[in-house]
Design a protein around this motif. Structure first.
Motif, PDB file in Angstrom:
ATOM      1  N   ASP A 388       0.829  -1.209   0.000  1.00 55.69           N
ATOM      2  CA  ASP A 388       0.000   0.000   0.000  1.00 55.69           C
ATOM      3  C   ASP A 388       0.863   1.258   0.000  1.00 55.69           C
ATOM      4  O   ASP A 388       0.551   2.247  -0.674  1.00 55.69           O
ATOM      5  CB  ASP A 388      -0.927   0.000   1.215  1.00 55.69           C
ATOM      6  N   TYR A 389       1.954   1.219   0.763  1.00 53.48           N
ATOM      7  CA  TYR A 389       2.849   2.375   0.820  1.00 53.48           C
ATOM      8  C   TYR A 389       3.518   2.594  -0.537  1.00 53.48           C
ATOM      9  O   TYR A 389       3.622   3.726  -1.025  1.00 53.48           O
ATOM     10  CB  TYR A 389       3.894   2.146   1.908  1.00 53.48           C
ATOM     11  N   ALA A 390       3.973   1.496  -1.166  1.00 53.44           N
ATOM     12  CA  ALA A 390       4.605   1.608  -2.479  1.00 53.44           C
ATOM     13  C   ALA A 390       3.618   2.143  -3.509  1.00 53.44           C
ATOM     14  O   ALA A 390       3.995   2.925  -4.398  1.00 53.44           O
ATOM     15  CB  ALA A 390       5.133   0.244  -2.912  1.00 53.44           C
ATOM     16  N   GLU A 391       2.364   1.730  -3.389  1.00 55.63           N
ATOM     17  CA  GLU A 391       1.347   2.184  -4.338  1.00 55.63           C
ATOM     18  C   GLU A 391       1.211   3.702  -4.346  1.00 55.63           C
ATOM     19  O   GLU A 391       0.990   4.317  -5.404  1.00 55.63           O
ATOM     20  CB  GLU A 391       0.008   1.526  -3.984  1.00 55.63           C
ATOM     21  N   GLU A 392       1.363   4.313  -3.184  1.00 56.98           N
ATOM     22  CA  GLU A 392       1.269   5.766  -3.104  1.00 56.98           C
ATOM     23  C   GLU A 392       2.357   6.459  -3.923  1.00 56.98           C
ATOM     24  O   GLU A 392       2.192   7.603  -4.335  1.00 56.98           O
ATOM     25  CB  GLU A 392       1.360   6.223  -1.647  1.00 56.98           C
ATOM     26  N   PHE A 393       3.461   5.779  -4.172  1.00 58.00           N
ATOM     27  CA  PHE A 393       4.573   6.337  -4.934  1.00 58.00           C
ATOM     28  C   PHE A 393       4.597   5.805  -6.377  1.00 58.00           C
ATOM     29  O   PHE A 393       5.571   5.994  -7.097  1.00 58.00           O
ATOM     30  CB  PHE A 393       5.900   6.008  -4.245  1.00 58.00           C
ATOM     31  N   GLY A 394       3.520   5.128  -6.782  1.00 57.17           N
ATOM     32  CA  GLY A 394       3.442   4.609  -8.136  1.00 57.17           C
ATOM     33  C   GLY A 394       4.312   3.400  -8.385  1.00 57.17           C
ATOM     34  O   GLY A 394       4.732   3.144  -9.517  1.00 57.17           O
ATOM     35  N   ILE A 395       4.591   2.639  -7.325  1.00 58.98           N
ATOM     36  CA  ILE A 395       5.461   1.465  -7.420  1.00 58.98           C
ATOM     37  C   ILE A 395       4.623   0.207  -7.222  1.00 58.98           C
ATOM     38  O   ILE A 395       3.818   0.126  -6.296  1.00 58.98           O
ATOM     39  CB  ILE A 395       6.583   1.546  -6.367  1.00 58.98           C
ATOM     40  N   ALA A 396       4.819  -0.777  -8.095  1.00 61.73           N
ATOM     41  CA  ALA A 396       4.067  -2.029  -8.027  1.00 61.73           C
ATOM     42  C   ALA A 396       4.741  -3.011  -7.073  1.00 61.73           C
ATOM     43  O   ALA A 396       5.871  -2.794  -6.623  1.00 61.73           O
ATOM     44  CB  ALA A 396       3.947  -2.645  -9.418  1.00 61.73           C
ATOM     45  N   MET A 397       4.049  -4.125  -6.791  1.00 62.75           N
ATOM     46  CA  MET A 397       4.611  -5.166  -5.943  1.00 62.75           C
ATOM     47  C   MET A 397       4.483  -6.534  -6.613  1.00 62.75           C
ATOM     48  O   MET A 397       3.402  -6.926  -7.049  1.00 62.75           O
ATOM     49  CB  MET A 397       3.904  -5.236  -4.585  1.00 62.75           C
ATOM     50  N   ALA A 398       5.601  -7.259  -6.705  1.00 61.39           N
ATOM     51  CA  ALA A 398       5.609  -8.691  -6.982  1.00 61.39           C
ATOM     52  C   ALA A 398       6.021  -9.384  -5.686  1.00 61.39           C
ATOM     53  O   ALA A 398       6.543  -8.743  -4.773  1.00 61.39           O
ATOM     54  CB  ALA A 398       6.568  -9.025  -8.112  1.00 61.39           C
ATOM     55  N   MET A 399       5.808 -10.711  -5.594  1.00 63.49           N
ATOM     56  CA  MET A 399       6.068 -11.392  -4.330  1.00 63.49           C
ATOM     57  C   MET A 399       6.972 -12.600  -4.548  1.00 63.49           C
ATOM     58  O   MET A 399       6.692 -13.455  -5.397  1.00 63.49           O
ATOM     59  CB  MET A 399       4.746 -11.818  -3.676  1.00 63.49           C
ATOM     60  N   HIS A 400       8.054 -12.649  -3.767  1.00 63.45           N
ATOM     61  CA  HIS A 400       8.980 -13.777  -3.786  1.00 63.45           C
ATOM     62  C   HIS A 400       8.458 -14.849  -2.833  1.00 63.45           C
ATOM     63  O   HIS A 400       8.001 -14.558  -1.733  1.00 63.45           O
ATOM     64  CB  HIS A 400      10.364 -13.303  -3.342  1.00 63.45           C
ATOM     65  N   GLN A 401       8.536 -16.123  -3.252  1.00 64.93           N
ATOM     66  CA  GLN A 401       8.061 -17.226  -2.406  1.00 64.93           C
ATOM     67  C   GLN A 401       8.748 -18.506  -2.827  1.00 64.93           C
ATOM     68  O   GLN A 401       8.721 -18.879  -3.997  1.00 64.93           O
ATOM     69  CB  GLN A 401       6.548 -17.370  -2.533  1.00 64.93           C
ATOM     70  N   ALA A 402       9.398 -19.177  -1.872  1.00 71.06           N
ATOM     71  CA  ALA A 402      10.115 -20.419  -2.204  1.00 71.06           C
ATOM     72  C   ALA A 402       9.924 -21.471  -1.116  1.00 71.06           C
ATOM     73  O   ALA A 402      10.819 -22.258  -0.862  1.00 71.06           O
ATOM     74  CB  ALA A 402      11.604 -20.120  -2.403  1.00 71.06           C
ATOM     75  N   GLY A 403       8.748 -21.479  -0.477  1.00 71.74           N
ATOM     76  CA  GLY A 403       8.555 -22.370   0.655  1.00 71.74           C
ATOM     77  C   GLY A 403       7.536 -23.465   0.418  1.00 71.74           C
ATOM     78  O   GLY A 403       7.360 -23.956  -0.695  1.00 71.74           O
ATOM     79  N   THR A 404       6.843 -23.843   1.479  1.00 68.65           N
ATOM     80  CA  THR A 404       5.820 -24.885   1.424  1.00 68.65           C
ATOM     81  C   THR A 404       4.475 -24.250   1.063  1.00 68.65           C
ATOM     82  O   THR A 404       4.349 -23.022   0.985  1.00 68.65           O
ATOM     83  CB  THR A 404       5.689 -25.592   2.784  1.00 68.65           C
ATOM     84  N   PRO A 405       3.428 -25.064   0.875  1.00 71.13           N
ATOM     85  CA  PRO A 405       2.105 -24.497   0.601  1.00 71.13           C
ATOM     86  C   PRO A 405       1.558 -23.602   1.711  1.00 71.13           C
ATOM     87  O   PRO A 405       0.648 -22.814   1.458  1.00 71.13           O
ATOM     88  CB  PRO A 405       1.229 -25.744   0.420  1.00 71.13           C
ATOM     89  N   VAL A 406       2.103 -23.706   2.919  1.00 73.03           N
ATOM     90  CA  VAL A 406       1.630 -22.836   4.002  1.00 73.03           C
ATOM     91  C   VAL A 406       1.983 -21.382   3.691  1.00 73.03           C
ATOM     92  O   VAL A 406       1.118 -20.494   3.691  1.00 73.03           O
ATOM     93  CB  VAL A 406       2.228 -23.267   5.362  1.00 73.03           C
ATOM     94  N   SER A 407       3.248 -21.123   3.421  1.00 68.78           N
ATOM     95  CA  SER A 407       3.657 -19.775   3.053  1.00 68.78           C
ATOM     96  C   SER A 407       3.011 -19.348   1.744  1.00 68.78           C
ATOM     97  O   SER A 407       2.602 -18.189   1.577  1.00 68.78           O
ATOM     98  CB  SER A 407       5.185 -19.707   2.930  1.00 68.78           C
ATOM     99  N   PHE A 408       2.909 -20.286   0.808  1.00 67.07           N
ATOM    100  CA  PHE A 408       2.293 -19.979  -0.483  1.00 67.07           C
ATOM    101  C   PHE A 408       0.884 -19.434  -0.297  1.00 67.07           C
ATOM    102  O   PHE A 408       0.511 -18.403  -0.876  1.00 67.07           O
ATOM    103  CB  PHE A 408       2.275 -21.241  -1.347  1.00 67.07           C
TER     104      PHE A 408
END
Length: 499
Positions: A388-408
């Protein structure tokens, strides 16, 4: 059909009577505590009898009587009673934690891939007896024990489990507790597999795109590709390991190894010949994939921003989705220099913990995309705040994830509740047993043709553990499997950070 219904009515009445008798016996037991007795009285079953549904169709009756009614949860009286874990074999050892309560419901969290489960266990004494629905309050009390990258794994694991518990207690999905959802399915990005020949790689890419349905891919563009090709790297021999490789995941105990030396301090350079070879690698993949599918890149090697800019400019024409982690995230001004010098979007963030450490990158517009790993960045709510904070500055978000289905699944709920979200990494695409570590508690699949449907009809994270599969895939270093952790019950320090 009527006989079946009568049998259901009879069975339901028997179950209700047994349930009511058990509760009455517990209420009258002198050993039952006052709080538990009050809870039992407040949550007494109101007599949901099938006979009251005689006017319904059979289908409506079954739907009504099998709806998920939580008969045991009184959220205001929930208390944390235990924390246990199982160390899975995912990504070299990834721990799933389970936080139990006095009302029989539990929450699932995950200590980030390859992190020590003791980052979570040390927090147990600090959360016992607390109401897990006070997620933000508990998070603020333990966040001081999280640090960069995997050091935040314990704090984030607890935070995930608390949202799972809270959702189960109130019988709503985690995304609803974050403010609602923007989307019904979450776009995933998957690694582009390497192969021994162009023909084999084309086959693997076709499988990824046409059969598995992924619409976004990621590939490594590493100086590791230059191994054995003379005249492609300057000063590389000095840093090679005993196998002749530049291995960034080498011996973690060797503080002065290539893998443990930050990018600005190796004085490795890529020659024009090396750039031409890496350019050809990317061109081959782009030609196979086409231009409708975004291709992200990662894992270039440990070299300074000047060489990073040279590499990026050589690859700009392929319109890549982003350059990821070209230098350490802490070098905010250097990131700004790279981003201003190249056309391709830049991103970093998988090792950044908490919003306050993302703010310099966002304020300075040092990157075009923030890329948190929810298992390091603070969990669901803190990651949403980052987005949400990045959105205010016109910045998008992608998400890194390399764990189990719980974190996924924690990521899926956070992504659903975040407007400026782009895509979520799925790192275990080709691990056949990965999805079966858990069972979805709602109607949706976990993954469907390159997307993850957002759970709409199941509380919390929307999953339960598949214990038999987890047992089959424990890390060989630790087979304890949700064994008692009483040695972590005692609080042995005063934690306040000010006098």
């Amino acid at each position: 059909m009527k006989n079946n219904l009568k049998e259901l009515i009879s069975k339901n009445k028997q179950e209700e009577k047994a349930y009511a008798d058990a509760r009455k016996a517990e209420i009258n037991n002198p050993k039952t505590g006052d709080k538990r007795r009050d809870f039992l009285k407040k949550t007494a079953l109101g007599g949901i009898a099938l006979s009251s549904f005689m006017g319904y169709s059979f289908e409506d009756t079954v739907a009504e009587t099998t709806s998920k009614v939580n008969r045991s949860s009184s959220p205001s009286e929930l208390k944390i009673t235990d924390m246990r874990y199982a160390l899975t074999a995912v990504m070299g050892g990834t721990a799933i934690i389970r936080i139990d309560t006095n009302q029989g419901i539990y929450g699932l969290g995950e200590v980030r891939d390859a992190a020590d489960v003791r980052y979570a266990l040390m927090l147990k004494a600090r959360i016992l007896g607390k109401n897990p629905c006070n997620v933000e309050k508990i998070f603020k009390s333990i966040k001081q024990f999280g640090g960069p990258s995997r050091q935040a794994g314990g704090v984030c694991a607890v935070e995930m489990a608390l949202w799972d518990l809270c959702g189960k207690a109130y019988n709503v999905p985690a995304w609803q507790l974050l403010g609602g959802r923007y989307r019904d399915k979450v776009r995933l990005y998957a690694d582009t597999p390497e192969a021994s020949s162009p023909e084999e790689q084309q086959r693997l890419i076709n499988f990824r795109v046409k059969e598995q349905g992924y619409t976004w891919l990621k590939m490594d563009v590493s100086i590791g590709e230059l191994k054995g090709i003379p005249g492609t790297v300057v000063n590389g021999k000095f840093w090679e390991d005993n196998k002749g490789s530049l291995n960034q995941w080498g011996d973690q105990r060797n503080y002065m190894s290539y893998g443990n030396t930050a990018h600005p301090f190796t004085q490795i350079q890529i020659t024009e010949k090396g750039l031409e070879h890496l350019q050809q690698v990317v061109e081959n993949v782009r030609n196979m994939v086409g231009y409708e599918i975004p291709i992200s890149t990662d894992h270039y090697g440990h070299f300074d921003l000047n060489n990073g800019i040279r590499l990026a400019k050589a690859l700009d024409k392929y319109r890549l989705a982003w350059f990821e982690d070209m230098i350490p995230w802490q070098h905010t001004e250097q990131w700004k220099t790279i981003s201003d010098a190249i056309e391709t979007p830049t991103t970093t963030g998988e090792d950044i913990h908490y919003l306050e450490n993302f703010k310099p990158l966002i304020h300075n517009r040092s990157v075009d995309i923030v890329h948190p790993d929810l298992a390091s960045s603070g969990g669901l709510l803190e990651t949403k705040r980052i987005a949400d904070y990045a959105e205010e500055f016109g910045i998008a978000m992608a998400m890194h994830q390399a764990g189990t289905p719980v974190s996924f699944m924690a990521n899926v709920h956070c992504a659903a509740a975040t407007q400026n979200f782009l895509a979520l990494e799925h790192h275990s695409v080709d691990l056949p047993w990965w999805e079966s570590l858990v069972k979805m508690t709602g109607k949706e699949k976990m993954i469907d043709k390159g997307f993850s449907p957002v759970p709409l009809d199941s509380p919390g994270l929307g999953i339960e553990l598949n214990l038999d599969v987890i047992k089959e895939h424990l890390d060989p270093r630790d087979k304890s499997f949700f064994a008692p952790t009483d040695e972590w019950n005692e609080l042995r320090s005063h934690d306040r950070t000010y006098s």
